[in-house]
Scaffold this motif. Structure first.
Motif, short mmCIF file in Angstrom:
data_model
loop_
_atom_site.label_atom_id
_atom_site.label_comp_id
_atom_site.label_asym_id
_atom_site.label_seq_id
_atom_site.Cartn_x
_atom_site.Cartn_y
_atom_site.Cartn_z
N CYS A 145 0.85 -1.20 0.00
CA CYS A 145 0.00 0.00 0.00
C CYS A 145 0.88 1.25 0.00
CB CYS A 145 -0.92 0.00 1.22
SG CYS A 145 -2.08 1.37 1.27
N ILE A 147 1.22 4.16 1.18
CA ILE A 147 0.69 5.01 2.24
C ILE A 147 1.23 6.43 2.10
CG2 ILE A 147 0.49 5.28 4.74
CD1 ILE A 147 0.98 2.30 5.01
N ASP A 157 -4.12 8.12 6.18
CA ASP A 157 -4.41 7.67 4.83
C ASP A 157 -5.39 6.51 4.88
OD1 ASP A 157 -4.38 7.68 2.11
OD2 ASP A 157 -2.36 6.87 1.88
N CYS A 159 -6.19 2.65 3.02
CA CYS A 159 -5.55 1.58 2.28
C CYS A 159 -6.58 0.48 2.00
CB CYS A 159 -4.37 1.03 3.07
SG CYS A 159 -3.42 -0.21 2.16
N HIS A 410 -4.60 4.45 -4.84
CA HIS A 410 -4.42 3.16 -4.17
C HIS A 410 -4.98 1.99 -4.98
CE1 HIS A 410 -2.95 5.05 -0.55
NE2 HIS A 410 -4.03 5.82 -0.47
#
Length: 415
Positions: A145, A147, A157, A159, A410
Motif C-alpha cells: 500500500c 501510504i 491515509d 488503504c 491506491h
C-alpha cells in the motif's frame, strides 16, 4: 455342523442388514464422505455463489519503511453443494459435521497482497440437509500500500484490502460480502480508525482501512528535537564571540542533528509519489545550522583581526616572510642608530621606548576595540536575521505538515 453353519449365516445376514439401516450422524457423515466430492459444485451458469456474511478484520502491523500493511481476516463463508444434500426421512438430522479435507472448499485471497496465506478456521465444517455448507477461514496478507507519508508525523491515509475468489471467465466463483467488524485498532505508531466494506464493481470487493499515525512518539523523537536544536542555535548568539565557546557549542549542535538525521533515514522510506516532507525539513534545518556555525566562525576572526585583515589569510607565505624580515631589519637599523647617538642618556632612551610601547599598546587596544565593535554589529544583524528566518520557516513547515494533503492512487493494481 449344519446347525452351526446355519447360525453363522443368520448372524452375517443380520449384521449386513444392520449396517445398511444405520441412520445415526456418524453413518450420515460417512455416507457423505464416501461420495468424495472434491470438485467445485457445477451449475448451468458455471458460477458458484459464495456468501461471506461476516468478516473480522485486524491490522497486525504497518511497515512504514517498506510501505506494507499486514492484516488478518477471519471470514465466515457459506455455499450450496446439492451433492451433499440428504433425505431427512432417512437421516432425521438437519446438520452434520464433516472433516474439512473430505469435500471441496473455496479459496479466498487478497488481490493486492504481496503474500496471502489462507488457513482453515477449523478442521471441521457444518453441512445442512439442503446442501448448504458453513465454514470459516483465516487470511493473513501483506498488502503493498502506497501510504501517504507526506504529512509525517501527522500522516493519515486509507488503504484498500481487496478480496476475491477464483474466477475464469464465466466459470468459477463470485462473492457476496456482508458485514465487517474491526478489532484491536492500535498497533505501534499506527492507529486503525475504521474498516469499511466497499466495492468498485460487482466483482471487485475491498475493505477500506483508515490509518493514522499516533504522532506523539515520532513528534517527540524526531520533529521536536529539530525545533529545540534550532532554538538552541538561536539562543547561542548570546554567548561571546571570544574564547571559542560559541563555535564549540554550534559544532556540537550540528553533530547532534546529524544523529537525528540518521534515525530519520532508518525510519522512513525513500522518495516516492508523496515522500515525507520532514526530509526536506531536516535538510533545511541542517543548512541553517551549518550557515550559523560558519558565520559565527567568520565573525570570530573579524573580532580578532578585523574585516580587511582577512585578506592576509590568502596572502602567499613567501610574501609574508619577506615583509617580516624587512620589519626585523628596520628595527635593527633603528637600534644601531640609537647606539651611535652617545650623547643621549640611557634614561631618556628607556623613557622613549616606554612611550613607544604604551602608544603601540593603546593603538592595538583601539584597533581591537574597533574590530570587536564591527564583529558585534555584524553578529547582532545576523542574529536578528537568523531568528526571523528560522521562526518563519518552522511555523510555515509545521502548517504544511498539518494541512497540506497529497493524493495517492491506491487502486492501480486493478486494470
Amino acid at each position: 455342523m449344519t446347525k452351526l453353519a446355519f447360525l453363522l449365516g443368520i448372524l452375517f445376514i443380520g449384521s449386513v442388514h444392520a449396517e445398511s439401516i444405520c441412520t445415526d450422524r456418524r453413518c450420515l457423515a460417512q455416507m457423505l464422505i464416501n461420495k468424495e466430492h472434491f470438485s467445485q459444485p457445477q451449475y448451468e451458469n458455471c458460477t458458484l455463489l459464495i456468501k461471506v456474511p461476516f468478516i473480522e478484520y485486524q491490522t497486525l502491523d504497518v511497515d512504514t519503511k517498506n510501505l506494507r500493511l499486514n492484516s488478518r481476516l477471519v471470514a465466515s463463508i457459506e455455499w450450496l453443494d446439492p451433492g451433499l444434500a440428504w433425505d431427512t426421512s432417512v437421516y432425521q438430522f438437519d446438520q452434520v459435521i464433516l472433516p474439512v479435507n473430505t469435500i471441496w472448499t473455496p479459496e479466498l485471497h487478497v488481490t493486492n497482497g504481496i503474500t496471502t496465506d489462507m488457513q482453515q478456521g477449523s478442521d471441521d465444517l457444518v453441512v445442512f440437509s439442503n446442501g448448504t455448507v458453513k465454514h470459516s477461514v483465516i487470511i493473513n496478507a501483506a498488502v503493498d500500500c502506497e501510504i501517504n507519508l507526506f504529512n509525517y508525523p501527522f500522516a493519515e491515509d486509507e488503504c484498500p484490502v481487496a478480496i476475491q475468489s477464483f474466477s475464469a471467465g464465466d466459470c468459477g466463483t463470485s462473492l457476496h460480502m456482508g458485514d465487517v467488524k474491526m478489532i484491536d485498532g492500535s498497533h505501534g505508531d499506527w492507529q486503525t480508525d475504521f474498516a469499511i466494506l466497499k466495492k468498485q464493481r460487482d466483482d471487485r470487493n475491498y475493505i477500506m482501512v483508515g490509518l493514522s499515525i499516533k504522532y506523539s512518539n515520532p513528534f517527540i523523537t524526531l520533529l521536536l528535537p529539530t525545533i529545540l536544536i534550532v532554538l538552541a542555535d538561536i539562543v547561542s548568539f548570546a554567548l561571546p564571540l571570544k574564547g571559542g565557546e560559541r563555535n564549540s557549542f554550534k559544532i556540537t549542535l550540528v553533530l547532534s542533528f546529524t544523529m537525528f538525521l540518521s534515525i530519520l533515514n532508518d525510519e522512513l522510506p525513500g522518495d516516492g509519489q508523496c515522500s515525507p516532507i520532514i526530509r526536506t525539513h531536516f535538510c533545511v534545518c541542517l543548512v541553517l545550522l551549518v550557515l550559523s556555525m560558519l558565520v559565527s566562525m567568520l565573525l570570530t576572526r573579524v573580532a580578532k583581526d578585523g574585516l580587511f585583515d582577512l585578506c592576509s589569510f590568502f596572502q602567499s607565505s613567501p610574501q609574508r616572510e619577506k615583509e617580516n624580515s624587512k620589519e626585523i631589519k628596520d628595527e635593527e637599523t633603528r637600534a644601531d642608530i640609537s647606539v651611535v647617538q652617545l650623547e643621549v642618556s640611557e634614561d631618556t632612551l628607556m623613557l622613549r621606548k616606554m612611550v613607544k610601547f604604551l602608544e603601540a599598546l593603546q593603538t592595538n587596544r583601539q584597533t581591537e576595540t574597533e574590530y570587536e565593535r564591527i564583529a558585534d554589529r555584524g553578529d547582532k544583524i545576523f542574529s536578528c536575521f537568523y531568528f526571523i528566518v528560522a521562526s518563519s520557516y518552522v511555523t510555515a513547515m509545521t502548517c504544511v505538515m498539518v494541512k497540506y494533503k497529497c493524493k495517492v492512487n491506491h487502486f492501480d493494481f486493478w486494470y
